[in-house]
Write a protein that holds these residues in place. Sequence first.
Motif, short mmCIF file in Angstrom:
data_model
loop_
_atom_site.label_atom_id
_atom_site.label_comp_id
_atom_site.label_asym_id
_atom_site.label_seq_id
_atom_site.Cartn_x
_atom_site.Cartn_y
_atom_site.Cartn_z
N TYR A 13 0.85 -1.28 0.06
CA TYR A 13 -0.07 0.16 0.09
C TYR A 13 1.01 1.31 -0.11
O TYR A 13 2.18 1.19 0.32
CB TYR A 13 -0.95 -0.06 1.21
N ARG A 23 1.36 3.79 2.02
CA ARG A 23 1.77 3.90 3.40
C ARG A 23 2.90 3.33 3.40
O ARG A 23 3.77 3.68 4.07
CB ARG A 23 0.65 3.81 4.35
N MET A 30 2.23 11.04 5.71
CA MET A 30 1.48 10.15 6.40
C MET A 30 0.05 10.63 7.04
O MET A 30 -0.93 10.11 6.73
CB MET A 30 2.14 9.18 7.42
N ALA A 42 -3.71 9.84 5.37
CA ALA A 42 -4.68 9.44 6.24
C ALA A 42 -5.99 10.20 6.29
O ALA A 42 -7.09 9.66 6.46
CB ALA A 42 -4.18 9.10 7.88
N GLU A 77 -6.12 1.99 9.40
CA GLU A 77 -4.74 1.21 9.05
C GLU A 77 -3.77 2.25 9.00
O GLU A 77 -2.51 1.75 8.90
CB GLU A 77 -5.07 0.67 7.82
N TYR A 78 -3.87 3.52 9.02
CA TYR A 78 -2.86 4.30 8.79
C TYR A 78 -2.34 4.74 10.33
O TYR A 78 -1.23 5.41 10.33
CB TYR A 78 -3.24 5.66 8.06
N TYR A 113 1.05 3.48 11.29
CA TYR A 113 2.18 4.10 10.37
C TYR A 113 2.58 5.65 10.82
O TYR A 113 3.50 5.89 10.67
CB TYR A 113 1.85 4.09 8.94
#
Length: 222
Positions: free
Chosen positions: A104, A106, A149, A153, A162-163, A166
């Motif tokens: 992905y 990220r 990031m 997001a 899911e971010y 990260y």
Amino acid sequence: MSYCDNCKLEIKTNICPLCLKKLNDNNDDKKIIYEEYHSYEWFYKLQKKINAKKIVSLSSLALIISLIIVNISTNSKYNWAVISVISILSAYFTYLCFTANSLYLRQKLLIEFFILIPLIIVIDIFTGFHKWSFNYPVPFLALGLDIAMFIIAVIDRKYFNEYVSYIISSSFISMLMIILPLFNFVLWSSLSAFGGGIIIILAMLILFNNDFISSMIKIFNL
């Protein structure tokens, strides 16, 4: 089920999808049925991608060997081949990273960060080590990763949870830059990265309080 003598296959329809031959199924009154078979276009695209990776790999390897041979044969006092080789390897891994369908965005950004950092440091070391790599590019790359990031997001709210992990990782990397002044590197750039990491975490807490906290609970099993 009909049978195609040409292709040696049992076919569910009255027309072979490979050779287009009309098949007999002992029922002449039955109307011809056309059934859509799976396309193999994805397979051909995959083969092209694999071939492209092989070509890029071979070209990179040939170029690296050529540069090392030229550097040795010219008796140069500078190891410029090292910089060139690291640059080629960085470009190669960047290509693999951004063409990988299994990764992905990220993940690609985080991997790219760890590809660029060694390249910058090696260039600085083999050009006299004037400390410019740790003074400016390293902290600002960490800060840029953190901001990127966060922005992605926010834009991609569907996969916000899911971010979170990260964003935490990139914020930690950014705040970690505060240790650089301990080794006599520039203070203000390190402080900028450190402050940026803290601001991103605070922004997550203020703007997305519930989502951020619930994601943190899931990540750390609290």
